[in-house]
Design a protein around this motif. Structure first.
Motif: not given
Length: 399
Positions: A241, A246, A249, A277, A188
């Motif tokens: 993914l 966001a 994450w 990402v 990231f």
């Protein structure tokens, strides 16, 4: 103007598959060697706005100078000459101000590098064809024909696979070729708010190891730019993914970096819309066959070392230039490809092995100790001082 005086392999035309970093540089280097190359890119247009930040080391910049692309790339990048190695408690373990006789490492968004290289290649007369996804290639004694998903085809003397870590050309050359190796970390990056991490010196890149790793520096607009990893044994697919918001994450990263200096603060001051990402951190293991017949691999398609090396783009650029030298000087494509591999394999695989060791630390598989890392000067000297002598003649079996 080109340098081919008739000594070389008889190659006059080339198909370059892939328009990322290696593709345009390969085409430029071939042009300098007197070989006409066309770049075929699978995406429908140039990759504007795609990808995170990367570093271009002095050795990569020197190789770009060989093909006249260094100035355009320098104009798009931010020089970051200094390096500080630190731990996750905020202690600085070692510092390095760069080599005064070398240009500083450049940091820039990946798409700006693509654009600068593509524009330079187009200005030199290189043709780019977009929306051309390779599906097959067939070889004859005199050339190679590439077949694309849109039912078109193209023929040239040789075909060069510059199509990245998931290379189609690699599997055409060798159906048993290895796949990329996952490094145990999801990568990231992001932008934190201005002033969120006091003490960041402009022009210095920080590498903070500990329970979790983070790299960071001050961007051109004053915002800290950071990159970090989330150790994960089984990575999600690219589709999975992309489905994770966001904000989720960021929450996972904030939990992992709680107590990290300055990672905790940087993440707290990063908004979801400023998160990048990047995806799985991967590298290529040793590829047994770099070429077959009139087809050959270059860049990440054959030696992606992972982002931990800081050398992925630079090594791809070096290899593009060396491949063109070999094709310029040796009497057949096979001899040129063999010399190219002999010249490049030891360097790129040594760098890849070192990056794999760092990946284990980032993935939490090994603990980081200051004594395990060389000083920054010792670490960077053999990388950054590597130079290619374009004027030197290549001889069979070596570069």
């Amino acid at each position: 103007m080109n340098d081919n005086d008739g000594r070389g392999s008889g190659v006059r035309t080339a198909l370059v598959i892939g328009g990322g970093v290696a593709g345009p540089v390969t085409a430029l280097a071939l042009h300098k060697a007197g070989i006409t190359a066309t770049v075929y890119e699978a995406y429908p247009a140039a990759a504007d706005g795609v990808g995170a930040w990367l570093g271009l080391a002095p050795n990569g910049q020197a190789a770009l100078a060989t093909v006249g692309a260094d100035a355009a790339v320098k104009a798009a990048g931010q020089p970051v000459p200094g390096v500080v190695m630190a731990d996750g408690a905020g202690n600085h373990l070692a510092g390095f101000g760069g080599f005064p006789e070398l240009p500083a490492t450049l940091t820039l968004p990946r798409d700006r590098l693509f654009r600068a290289l593509t524009d330079r290649a187009v200005a030199a007369g290189v043709r780019f064809a977009y929306g051309k996804r390779l599906v097959a290639a067939e070889e004859t004694p005199d050339g190679v024909t590439a077949h694309f998903a849109d039912q078109t085809s193209a023929t040239a003397d040789i075909l060069i696979g510059a199509d990245g870590i998931r290379s189609t050309v690699r599997t055409v050359i060798d159906p048993q070729a290895p796949d990329p190796e996952y490094g145990g970390v999801l990568s990231f990056g992001g932008y934190a708010a201005v002033g969120s991490a006091p003490g960041i010196e402009p022009g210095t890149m920080y590498f903070a190891f500990g329970r979790a790793f983070m790299g960071y520096w001050q961007g051109p607009d004053g915002r800290p730019i950071w990159f970090a990893g989330l150790p994960t044994d089984t990575p999600p697919s690219p589709a999975d993914l992309a489905r994770v918001p966001a904000a989720e994450w960021l929450s996972r990263l904030r939990d992992l970096y709680a107590g990290h200096v300055p990672g905790e603060r940087l993440l707290q001051h990063t908004s979801p819309d400023a998160l990048m990402v990047v995806g799985q951190m991967e590298r290529m293991p040793s590829v047994p066959h770099w070429y077959r017949g009139r087809m050959v691999l270059v860049g990440d398609a054959v030696h992606a070392p992972s982002s931990s090396s800081g050398q992925g783009a630079s090594l791809a650029i070096e290899s593009a230039v060396e491949l063109a030298r070999c094709l310029r000087d040796l009497p057949t494509p096979g001899e040129a490809f063999a010399a190219y591999e002999a010249q490049r394999r030891p360097r790129v695989e040594a760098i890849g092995r070192n990056a794999a060791a760092v990946n284990k630390v980032k993935a939490g598989k090994e603990e980081a100790h200051a004594s395990a890392f060389p000083t920054p000067e010792d670490m960077f000297r053999p990388l950054h001082f590597h130079r290619i002598d374009w004027a030197e003649t290549v001889h069979a079996g070596r570069g």
